[in-house]
Design a protein around this motif. Structure first.
Motif, PDB file in Angstrom:
ATOM      1  N   GLU A 150       3.581 -13.993-101.085  1.00 13.03           N
ATOM      2  CA  GLU A 150       2.540 -13.022-101.370  1.00 13.03           C
ATOM      3  C   GLU A 150       2.479 -12.742-102.872  1.00 13.03           C
ATOM      4  N   LEU A 151       1.413 -12.105-103.303  1.00 10.29           N
ATOM      5  CA  LEU A 151       1.293 -11.782-104.721  1.00 10.29           C
ATOM      6  C   LEU A 151       2.437 -10.887-105.172  1.00 10.29           C
ATOM      7  N   ARG A 152       2.914 -10.051-104.245  1.00  9.83           N
ATOM      8  CA  ARG A 152       4.095  -9.241-104.518  1.00  9.83           C
ATOM      9  C   ARG A 152       5.095  -9.530-103.415  1.00  9.83           C
ATOM     10  N   ASP A 153       6.141 -10.256-103.762  1.00 10.69           N
ATOM     11  CA  ASP A 153       7.068 -10.724-102.742  1.00 10.69           C
ATOM     12  C   ASP A 153       8.457 -10.805-103.347  1.00 10.69           C
ATOM     13  N   PHE A 154       9.423 -11.117-102.512  1.00  5.65           N
ATOM     14  CA  PHE A 154      10.801 -11.301-102.951  1.00  5.65           C
ATOM     15  C   PHE A 154      11.357 -12.489-102.189  1.00  5.65           C
ATOM     16  N   LEU A 155      11.906 -13.436-102.928  1.00  8.80           N
ATOM     17  CA  LEU A 155      12.496 -14.614-102.300  1.00  8.80           C
ATOM     18  C   LEU A 155      13.976 -14.361-102.061  1.00  8.80           C
ATOM     19  N   LEU A 156      14.375 -14.383-100.806  1.00  8.21           N
ATOM     20  CA  LEU A 156      15.762 -14.117-100.447  1.00  8.21           C
ATOM     21  C   LEU A 156      16.674 -15.195-101.021  1.00  8.21           C
ATOM     22  N   PRO A 157      17.779 -14.806-101.666  1.00 10.64           N
ATOM     23  CA  PRO A 157      18.702 -15.813-102.208  1.00 10.64           C
ATOM     24  C   PRO A 157      19.337 -16.624-101.085  1.00 10.64           C
ATOM     25  N   LEU A 158      19.705 -17.851-101.398  1.00  9.96           N
ATOM     26  CA  LEU A 158      20.227 -18.765-100.387  1.00  9.96           C
ATOM     27  C   LEU A 158      21.472 -18.216 -99.713  1.00  9.96           C
ATOM     28  N   TRP A 159      22.387 -17.635-100.486  1.00  6.44           N
ATOM     29  CA  TRP A 159      23.641 -17.143 -99.897  1.00  6.44           C
ATOM     30  C   TRP A 159      23.373 -16.069 -98.844  1.00  6.44           C
ATOM     31  N   LEU A 207      17.490 -12.375 -79.276  1.00  8.79           N
ATOM     32  CA  LEU A 207      16.350 -11.956 -80.100  1.00  8.79           C
ATOM     33  C   LEU A 207      16.657 -11.971 -81.598  1.00  8.79           C
ATOM     34  N   PRO A 208      17.697 -11.252 -82.078  1.00  8.20           N
ATOM     35  CA  PRO A 208      17.972 -11.316 -83.521  1.00  8.20           C
ATOM     36  C   PRO A 208      18.413 -12.700 -83.966  1.00  8.20           C
ATOM     37  N   GLY A 209      19.095 -13.417 -83.074  1.00  6.75           N
ATOM     38  CA  GLY A 209      19.523 -14.763 -83.433  1.00  6.75           C
ATOM     39  C   GLY A 209      18.355 -15.688 -83.687  1.00  6.75           C
ATOM     40  N   MET A 210      17.327 -15.610 -82.834  1.00  5.91           N
ATOM     41  CA  MET A 210      16.164 -16.471 -82.978  1.00  5.91           C
ATOM     42  C   MET A 210      15.301 -16.098 -84.179  1.00  5.91           C
ATOM     43  N   VAL A 211      15.487 -14.901 -84.696  1.00  4.02           N
ATOM     44  CA  VAL A 211      14.776 -14.509 -85.921  1.00  4.02           C
ATOM     45  C   VAL A 211      15.542 -14.988 -87.153  1.00  4.02           C
ATOM     46  N   ASN A 212      16.839 -14.686 -87.182  1.00  7.18           N
ATOM     47  CA  ASN A 212      17.629 -14.960 -88.384  1.00  7.18           C
ATOM     48  C   ASN A 212      17.726 -16.437 -88.732  1.00  7.18           C
ATOM     49  N   VAL A 213      17.766 -17.313 -87.746  1.00  6.07           N
ATOM     50  CA  VAL A 213      17.948 -18.730 -88.054  1.00  6.07           C
ATOM     51  C   VAL A 213      16.795 -19.286 -88.876  1.00  6.07           C
ATOM     52  N   TRP A 214      15.612 -18.671 -88.750  1.00  3.95           N
ATOM     53  CA  TRP A 214      14.455 -19.170 -89.505  1.00  3.95           C
ATOM     54  C   TRP A 214      14.549 -18.851 -90.986  1.00  3.95           C
ATOM     55  N   MET A 215      15.485 -17.981 -91.357  1.00  2.38           N
ATOM     56  CA  MET A 215      15.669 -17.691 -92.776  1.00  2.38           C
ATOM     57  C   MET A 215      16.180 -18.909 -93.529  1.00  2.38           C
ATOM     58  N   LEU A 216      16.722 -19.874 -92.802  1.00  2.06           N
ATOM     59  CA  LEU A 216      17.182 -21.104 -93.446  1.00  2.06           C
ATOM     60  C   LEU A 216      16.023 -21.958 -93.946  1.00  2.06           C
ATOM     61  N   VAL A 217      14.831 -21.751 -93.390  1.00  2.00           N
ATOM     62  CA  VAL A 217      13.679 -22.570 -93.782  1.00  2.00           C
ATOM     63  C   VAL A 217      12.593 -21.765 -94.492  1.00  2.00           C
ATOM     64  N   ASP A 218      12.744 -20.447 -94.549  1.00 10.10           N
ATOM     65  CA  ASP A 218      11.721 -19.608 -95.181  1.00 10.10           C
ATOM     66  C   ASP A 218      12.424 -18.499 -95.954  1.00 10.10           C
ATOM     67  N   ALA A 219      12.242 -18.478 -97.261  1.00 12.21           N
ATOM     68  CA  ALA A 219      12.937 -17.512 -98.114  1.00 12.21           C
ATOM     69  C   ALA A 219      12.105 -16.265 -98.395  1.00 12.21           C
ATOM     70  N   ARG A 220      10.862 -16.211 -97.940  1.00  8.09           N
ATOM     71  CA  ARG A 220       9.983 -15.089 -98.266  1.00  8.09           C
ATOM     72  C   ARG A 220      10.382 -13.822 -97.500  1.00  8.09           C
ATOM     73  N   TRP A 221      10.637 -12.740 -98.236  1.00  8.21           N
ATOM     74  CA  TRP A 221      10.907 -11.475 -97.578  1.00  8.21           C
ATOM     75  C   TRP A 221       9.689 -11.030 -96.777  1.00  8.21           C
ATOM     76  N   SER A 222       8.501 -11.317 -97.260  1.00  9.09           N
ATOM     77  CA  SER A 222       7.283 -10.927 -96.557  1.00  9.09           C
ATOM     78  C   SER A 222       7.180 -11.584 -95.177  1.00  9.09           C
ATOM     79  N   ALA A 223       7.898 -12.696 -94.974  1.00  7.67           N
ATOM     80  CA  ALA A 223       7.864 -13.375 -93.682  1.00  7.67           C
ATOM     81  C   ALA A 223       8.806 -12.736 -92.668  1.00  7.67           C
ATOM     82  N   PHE A 224       9.670 -11.827 -93.130  1.00  8.66           N
ATOM     83  CA  PHE A 224      10.656 -11.207 -92.227  1.00  8.66           C
ATOM     84  C   PHE A 224      10.611  -9.678 -92.260  1.00  8.66           C
ATOM     85  N   ARG A 225       9.935  -9.105 -93.227  1.00  7.42           N
ATOM     86  CA  ARG A 225       9.961  -7.652 -93.427  1.00  7.42           C
ATOM     87  C   ARG A 225       9.560  -6.894 -92.166  1.00  7.42           C
TER      88      ARG A 225
END
Length: 286
Positions: A150-159, A207-225
């Motif tokens: 997004e125009l205003r976003d935060f990319l989650l660090p890999l770690w 439920l939380p497991g199926m959400v968190n695993v996608w963080m490995l392929v998408d770093a956008r905070w806006s995609a998980f907020r």
């Protein structure tokens, strides 16, 4: 700065990152059922024999399921209200798995249900159709998200994404084990379970497991907020359920303090994670 999504070329034959009418319709269809079930199970957990599709004992099991539904209400209301598909995209695989597992549980424990009761009819109809309706929404939305921040976003660090994904995988694996081998939970869970409620608890943990695993392929905070918001709401109500129905907990079992402590730590950690990412999002200019 605007909070809209960055979708270069929208209207020129490329992804628009929009939530389509069908997907909003699925949300509108599901929310009323979740609201009714949440009221029955969280406010009246001791009356499932007369009011619900199946008798759930002890009441804490009913409230635990209600907490998943309450998080689902938050999520699907977000689906209805939001414009950008990527903001809710990663919640849909979790819903598909959860609904599919409850559908399977229904047929594995068919004799436990109140045949002919309106709640039973609604339950069976909902869990036979929901996995397909939600999966169809994913197909309908295919190609809408090209991964632009997004125009205003935060990319989650890999770690951080790796840590959250590992936690998610642990929750997912635990949920699958409880679903496949319910006796494992019956012998050691924090409160008394039946084979059916053990499988339901397992489905909730996915439920939380199926959400968190996608963080490995998408770093956008806006995609998980907004999905994390739903998880936080669910955790708040789980903590409340543990306080309200503390008498149902079996403190003689080692799993009980671990479970209660895990919920408290998870709530605090997710709240801290959310606030941290939101502060970085506010300061960011991607």
């Amino acid at each position: 700065m605007s909070d809209r999504t960055a979708t270069p070329g929208a209207g020129a034959g490329v992804a628009t990152d929009r939530i389509r009418r069908y997907t909003r319709g699925v949300g509108l269809l599901i929310v009323p059922f979740l609201v009714v079930a949440s009221v029955l199970l969280h406010i009246l957990p001791g009356r499932t024999e007369e009011l619900f599709a199946w008798t759930i004992t002890p009441p804490l099991s009913a409230m635990f399921l209600a907490c998943a539904y309450i998080g689902g209400i938050w999520f699907f209301v977000t689906v209805i209200r939001q414009r950008a598909w990527h903001r809710v995209r990663w919640g849909f695989p979790a819903v598909i798995v959860f609904a599919s597992l409850l559908s399977i549980s229904t047929f594995l424990h068919w004799d436990r249900f109140h045949f002919g009761h309106i709640s039973f009819i609604v339950w069976v109809t909902l869990y036979v159709t929901t996995p397909f309706l939600v999966a169809a929404a994913v197909v309908v939305q295919r190609g809408e998200d090209r991964g632009a921040p997004e125009l205003r976003d935060f990319l989650l660090p890999l770690w951080l994404r790796v840590v959250l994904a590992v936690i998610g995988l642990a929750a997912l694996a635990t949920g699958v084990v409880l679903f496949v081998v319910p006796q494992f939970a019956i012998d050691g869970w924090a409160w008394q379970l039946t084979p059916l409620t053990a499988r339901v608890c397992g489905a909730i943990l996915t439920l939380p497991g199926m959400v968190n695993v996608w963080m490995l392929v998408d770093a956008r905070w806006s995609a998980f907020r907004w999905v994390v918001q739903a998880e936080l709401v669910s955790l708040v109500f789980i903590a409340a359920a543990l306080a309200i129905r503390g008498s149902d907990l079996l403190w003689s079992r080692p799993a009980t303090p671990l479970f209660v402590g895990g919920i408290v730590v998870s709530l605090l950690a997710f709240a801290g994670f959310y606030l941290y990412c939101d502060r970085r999002r506010t300061a960011a200019a991607v």
